[in-house]
Motif scaffolding. Structure first.
Motif, PDB file in Angstrom:
ATOM      1  N   ALA A   1       0.813  -1.209   0.000  1.00 30.03           N
ATOM      2  CA  ALA A   1       0.000   0.000   0.000  1.00 30.03           C
ATOM      3  C   ALA A   1       0.849   1.263   0.000  1.00 30.03           C
ATOM      4  CB  ALA A   1      -0.929  -0.008   1.208  1.00 30.03           C
ATOM      5  N   GLN A   2       1.942   1.268   0.763  1.00 31.58           N
ATOM      6  CA  GLN A   2       2.736   2.480   0.921  1.00 31.58           C
ATOM      7  C   GLN A   2       3.960   2.542   0.009  1.00 31.58           C
ATOM      8  OE1 GLN A   2       2.213   5.270   3.470  1.00 31.58           O
ATOM      9  NE2 GLN A   2       0.250   4.402   2.828  1.00 31.58           N
ATOM     10  N   HIS A   3       4.460   1.386  -0.418  1.00 32.83           N
ATOM     11  CA  HIS A   3       5.710   1.383  -1.177  1.00 32.83           C
ATOM     12  C   HIS A   3       5.633   0.616  -2.500  1.00 32.83           C
ATOM     13  CE1 HIS A   3       7.421   3.064   2.464  1.00 32.83           C
ATOM     14  NE2 HIS A   3       6.970   2.027   3.151  1.00 32.83           N
ATOM     15  N   ALA A   4       4.484  -0.029  -2.765  1.00 31.16           N
ATOM     16  CA  ALA A   4       4.299  -0.805  -3.998  1.00 31.16           C
ATOM     17  C   ALA A   4       5.386  -1.867  -4.165  1.00 31.16           C
ATOM     18  CB  ALA A   4       4.265   0.116  -5.216  1.00 31.16           C
ATOM     19  N   GLU A   5       5.781  -2.456  -3.038  1.00 30.20           N
ATOM     20  CA  GLU A   5       6.807  -3.486  -3.041  1.00 30.20           C
ATOM     21  C   GLU A   5       6.439  -4.574  -2.039  1.00 30.20           C
ATOM     22  OE1 GLU A   5      11.037  -1.385  -3.830  1.00 30.20           O
ATOM     23  OE2 GLU A   5      10.047  -0.765  -1.975  1.00 30.20           O
ATOM     24  N   SER A   6       7.120  -5.712  -2.179  1.00 28.29           N
ATOM     25  CA  SER A   6       6.966  -6.793  -1.224  1.00 28.29           C
ATOM     26  C   SER A   6       8.337  -7.246  -0.765  1.00 28.29           C
ATOM     27  CB  SER A   6       6.213  -7.970  -1.857  1.00 28.29           C
ATOM     28  OG  SER A   6       6.161  -9.071  -0.968  1.00 28.29           O
ATOM     29  N   GLY A   7       8.455  -7.546   0.502  1.00 27.99           N
ATOM     30  CA  GLY A   7       9.741  -7.972   1.032  1.00 27.99           C
ATOM     31  C   GLY A   7      10.189  -9.319   0.508  1.00 27.99           C
ATOM     32  N   TYR A   8       9.238 -10.171   0.110  1.00 26.48           N
ATOM     33  CA  TYR A   8       9.561 -11.524  -0.318  1.00 26.48           C
ATOM     34  C   TYR A   8       8.756 -11.855  -1.561  1.00 26.48           C
ATOM     35  CZ  TYR A   8      11.344 -11.563   4.426  1.00 26.48           C
ATOM     36  OH  TYR A   8      12.023 -11.243   5.578  1.00 26.48           O
ATOM     37  N   ASP A   9       9.433 -12.215  -2.637  1.00 25.22           N
ATOM     38  CA  ASP A   9       8.774 -12.535  -3.899  1.00 25.22           C
ATOM     39  C   ASP A   9       8.379 -14.000  -3.887  1.00 25.22           C
ATOM     40  OD1 ASP A   9       7.805 -12.591  -6.437  1.00 25.22           O
ATOM     41  OD2 ASP A   9       9.749 -12.383  -7.435  1.00 25.22           O
TER      42      ASP A   9
END
Length: 444
Positions: free
Chosen positions: A408-416
């Motif tokens: 929501a805030q960074h458009a990223e995920s820590g783990y793919d």
């Protein structure tokens, strides 16, 4: 003439303290759920970016400029943009260049702000956090650093802060300015922002305990710069402080683990990491005032107190996500007050506490310094926090919090996990918790 040995020690110590902020990011990042790890780490890195700039522009001047407010405030324009300091080798005693001291104090400001973020993990807008960080550093940390760290100099006519020079409370490396200051700010923000969705009901286990332990190790390593570096020279004081930092931290870890064993039936890796940080927090103000044996006693008590204090949020109903209150506020208070009990004149600070025949005077002085910082930080943090709540707003939408603040805030995920497992990634954290704390929170 520049003392190259002292300069090398202080610059090396500054680098060690700078490493503590990425270490804190790993420590905090491992303790949240997988969907929040990047946001948690970004709050630390955001503090590093913003406060580093503000320190140069006006922060150093507010903290270490000539006093203009009865010991409460340094002149904000005296060193604006660090003007006049690039060739100044006389600001600090012992031939330490002014810019070396600027660098050393900059990293203290950075990590103090970053510490607060653990109390409001998982649920706040990154933009609001960044605005808060800038305002809080400006009107809370920079003035308090002046109170505690800015010593007067009769030779140059420099007048510093009231706690250091009028009250004369002992705080070698920041129990008041750093840990009490950040700890009570975390408590206030946790109350203002409210609880995480599902707090007390849903499992909120640390998602990566090896990451937590790596972060704790980096914090411990960097803390030698934090504490021993505050001697501002490679001398006997630095050596005493170094040893006291080792043994107090070790004793606090033991105290925390023993408390866990009796309370929960298990000594956990999270407890080991948390106990180490609790000991580091507690010894910070006291590291030049205690003997090594006194440091062991004080550290062991810190481990027990902080281990017990992390449960207060369940009893009192505030959601301090990563136990900033239980570790930094309680640990900072204990370490600051313990000087009044365990200080010995044989240590570099040269003062005797209550248990060494010095009476209760020093304990009273320490209490005034500690609670003055606590009250100032609490009131100003509340004003800033409520103002931002009414304007920008603190909380992300409920659906974003449930789905994950990273996306929501960074458009990223820590783990793919999708890329790794073809869309069938395992659900994180399926193991049963061993205690209420590991299922609903962690330590900061």
């Amino acid at each position: 003439m520049v003392d190259t040995g002292a300069t090398a020690w202080v610059l090396t110590s500054a680098a060690l303290v700078l490493l503590m902020t990425p270490g804190l990011a790993l420590f905090y990042g491992g303790m949240v759920r997988p969907k929040s790890v990047l946001n948690m780490m970004m709050m630390s890195f955001g503090s590093l970016a913003l406060i580093g700039v503000l320190w140069v522009l006006y922060g150093y001047s507010i903290a270490f400029g000539q006093d203009v407010g009865g010991g409460l405030l340094g002149n904000p324009t005296e060193y604006l943009g660090l003007k006049g300091l690039m060739e100044d080798t006389t600001s600090e005693s012992g031939g330490l260049p002014a810019m070396a001291f600027v660098a050393f104090q900059a990293v203290f400001a950075i990590i103090t702000v970053a510490l607060i973020s653990g109390a409001i993990a998982d649920r706040v807008k990154f933009s609001t956090w960044m605005v808060f960080a800038g305002i809080w550093a400006t009107i809370v940390y920079f003035p308090v650093a002046h109170w505690v760290f800015d010593f007067s100099n009769d030779d140059t006519g420099h007048v510093g802060g009231w706690i250091a020079n009028n009250l004369k409370a002992l705080d070698f490396a920041g129990g008041t300015a750093v840990h009490i200051n950040a700890g009570v700010a975390g408590l206030v923000l946790a109350i203002i922002t409210g609880k995480r969705r599902g707090f007390g009901r849903d499992p909120m286990r640390p998602h990566n305990l090896p990451l937590v332990m790596l972060g704790a190790g980096l914090l411990w390593f960097g803390w030698f710069g934090f504490n021993a570096g505050s001697a501002l020279a490679a001398n006997n004081t630095a050596a005493v402080v170094f040893v006291n930092t080792i043994v107090a931290t070790s004793a606090a870890m033991l105290g925390w683990l023993v408390t866990e064993r009796f309370r929960d039936g298990h000594a956990t890796s999270l407890g080991a990491a948390s106990g180490a940080v609790a000991g580091l927090v507690a010894i910070t103000p006291a590291c030049n005032a205690l003997s090594p044996v006194g440091s062991i006693i004080m550290g062991a008590i810190a481990g027990v107190l902080c281990a017990l204090a992390v449960g207060l949020k369940y009893k009192l109903g505030y959601d301090d996500s990563l136990d900033v209150v239980g570790v930094h506020l309680v640990g900072g208070l204990w370490g600051t007050l313990a000087i009044g009990l365990f200080a010995t004149a044989a240590a570099p600070a040269g003062a005797d506490g209550l248990f060494y025949g010095g009476g209760a005077g020093l304990l009273g002085t320490q209490a005034v310094g500690a609670f003055a910082v606590l009250a100032y930080s609490a009131v100003l943090t509340a004003i800033i926090g409520f103002a931002l709540k009414a304007t920008m707003g603190w909380r992300i939408p409920e659906e974003d919090e449930v789905a994950g603040i990273d996306q929501a805030q960074h458009a990223e995920s820590g783990y793919d996990l999708v890329g790794t497992f073809g869309g069938h990634g395992p659900s994180a954290g399926t193991a049963a918790p061993t205690s209420k704390r590991t299922s609903e929170g962690a330590s900061a």
